[in-house]
Design a protein around this motif. Sequence first.
Motif, PDB file in Angstrom:
ATOM      1  N   ALA A 108       2.766  -9.455  11.388  1.00  0.00           N
ATOM      2  CA  ALA A 108       1.720  -8.273  10.441  1.00  0.00           C
ATOM      3  C   ALA A 108       1.768  -8.940   8.983  1.00  0.00           C
ATOM      4  O   ALA A 108       0.882  -8.433   8.189  1.00  0.00           O
ATOM      5  N   ASP A 109       2.898  -9.111   8.426  1.00  0.00           N
ATOM      6  CA  ASP A 109       3.053  -9.599   7.092  1.00  0.00           C
ATOM      7  C   ASP A 109       2.234 -10.763   6.839  1.00  0.00           C
ATOM      8  O   ASP A 109       1.390 -10.814   5.721  1.00  0.00           O
ATOM      9  N   VAL A 110       2.224 -11.588   7.794  1.00  0.00           N
ATOM     10  CA  VAL A 110       1.109 -12.923   7.705  1.00  0.00           C
ATOM     11  C   VAL A 110      -0.132 -12.535   7.621  1.00  0.00           C
ATOM     12  O   VAL A 110      -0.987 -12.694   6.890  1.00  0.00           O
ATOM     13  N   LEU A 111      -0.654 -11.504   8.526  1.00  0.00           N
ATOM     14  CA  LEU A 111      -2.036 -11.224   8.912  1.00  0.00           C
ATOM     15  C   LEU A 111      -2.544 -10.349   7.536  1.00  0.00           C
ATOM     16  O   LEU A 111      -3.546 -10.154   7.291  1.00  0.00           O
ATOM     17  N   ALA A 112      -1.476  -9.646   7.127  1.00  0.00           N
ATOM     18  CA  ALA A 112      -1.688  -8.738   5.884  1.00  0.00           C
ATOM     19  C   ALA A 112      -2.365  -9.464   4.391  1.00  0.00           C
ATOM     20  O   ALA A 112      -3.097  -8.781   3.879  1.00  0.00           O
ATOM     21  N   ASP A 113      -1.740 -10.663   4.332  1.00  0.00           N
ATOM     22  CA  ASP A 113      -2.083 -11.430   3.514  1.00  0.00           C
ATOM     23  C   ASP A 113      -3.725 -12.252   3.699  1.00  0.00           C
ATOM     24  O   ASP A 113      -3.702 -12.661   4.765  1.00  0.00           O
ATOM     25  N   PRO A 114      -4.385 -11.882   3.041  1.00  0.00           N
ATOM     26  CA  PRO A 114      -5.962 -12.311   3.327  1.00  0.00           C
ATOM     27  C   PRO A 114      -6.097 -13.909   3.458  1.00  0.00           C
ATOM     28  O   PRO A 114      -6.696 -14.284   4.716  1.00  0.00           O
ATOM     29  N   ALA A 115      -5.451 -14.870   2.775  1.00  0.00           N
ATOM     30  CA  ALA A 115      -5.471 -16.064   2.973  1.00  0.00           C
ATOM     31  C   ALA A 115      -4.830 -16.568   4.044  1.00  0.00           C
ATOM     32  O   ALA A 115      -5.313 -17.513   5.088  1.00  0.00           O
ATOM     33  N   CYS A 116      -3.591 -16.332   4.238  1.00  0.00           N
ATOM     34  CA  CYS A 116      -2.588 -16.643   5.517  1.00  0.00           C
ATOM     35  C   CYS A 116      -3.194 -15.905   6.715  1.00  0.00           C
ATOM     36  O   CYS A 116      -3.241 -16.666   7.853  1.00  0.00           O
ATOM     37  N   GLY A 117      -3.592 -14.854   6.692  1.00  0.00           N
ATOM     38  CA  GLY A 117      -4.484 -13.875   7.773  1.00  0.00           C
ATOM     39  C   GLY A 117      -5.403 -14.705   8.337  1.00  0.00           C
ATOM     40  O   GLY A 117      -5.452 -14.943   9.619  1.00  0.00           O
TER      41      GLY A 117
END
Length: 354
Positions: free
Chosen positions: A59-68
């Motif tokens: 969830a935290d990864v996907l919340a970041d635009p670039a990482c997500g």
Amino acid sequence: MEARRIYHELTEGLTRPLRAEELVYAAPGLPTREDVGAEAEKAQKDKAGLEIAQGAFLADVLADPACGRHLIESMLAPTPPALAHAAAFARDGEVDLGRAHVQRHGNVGVVELRNPRHLNAEDDTTLAPLEAGIDLLLGDKATEICVLRGGVVDHPRYAGRRIFGAGLNLTHLYRGQISYLFFPVRDLGLVHKVFRADKLWIAAAETFAIGGGCQLLLTVDHILCERGTRLTLPARNEGIIPGAANLRLPRFVGDRRARQAILSGSELQPEELADELVEPGEMDAAILARAQALSTAGAVSGGANKRAFRVGQEPLDVFREYMSVYCRDQAVCYFSPALIRNLEENWRAHDRTP
């Protein structure tokens, strides 16, 4: 943000693709494969919920635009099993993947889900084969129109009939045989590939499309539905979120009807989702006719129009934000005591044989 830093390190500055199921075991501080493997030996009600941490990290990864976006794009790449079978499929036009079967007829490719013992329910044994089958059609130059279909089952009540999908294998779920990762991997992988691909997809829904089967209908470009087919999203009876149906179903039936289907378990009628109703025994002809009709404008035009629909309906960042919420909340739901209570009351899972 710790997840962002870890993701950048593991992907070497967003240059190395990592699938979700690889990522959660490469990230420090999360349960190891050995930890989760030991939990897999337990019934769902006896698990400690270690995988909730996997959901929070995704969830935290996907919340970041670039990482997500990087993770989503990594999940859209063909899987190793698909790459391993690509040459054989290009040569022979047919590949048996066990729980999935892929065959090309002219410019039409058909992928079938085959789990006959469980009425084509989905579980950890179907996930990789079905995604590989979808990958094979998407990567095959000779395939212009793709078809999703359920295989013939051998259950005494439905012997000889095709079933599009019986949803999640609830017996396996109750017995702890479905990992949490099944959910994010399925929706970031095979389901999203059908929706995000430029090739046009037809769904041939027969007998019933329950749960995950119904979710797949919401991703395709044309739905053929055998008259009398049952369409349901019984997630409320299981205590989980029905994939990305909360995001997509309102586009088909409106917000209120979608809430009735998801929150109250109201059964959907074929007329509400289907583009065409097909009489029993006529699905093969209907698939051929619709595939020919979709082919007349050419693959380039079809893909361009599909991209235009996606821009307005579900931009990538909308999907990314949805999946961030989904990954976290689905993990919590999946290890909630309410899930076990729901299965025992609504499914009587404790009385069923594997």
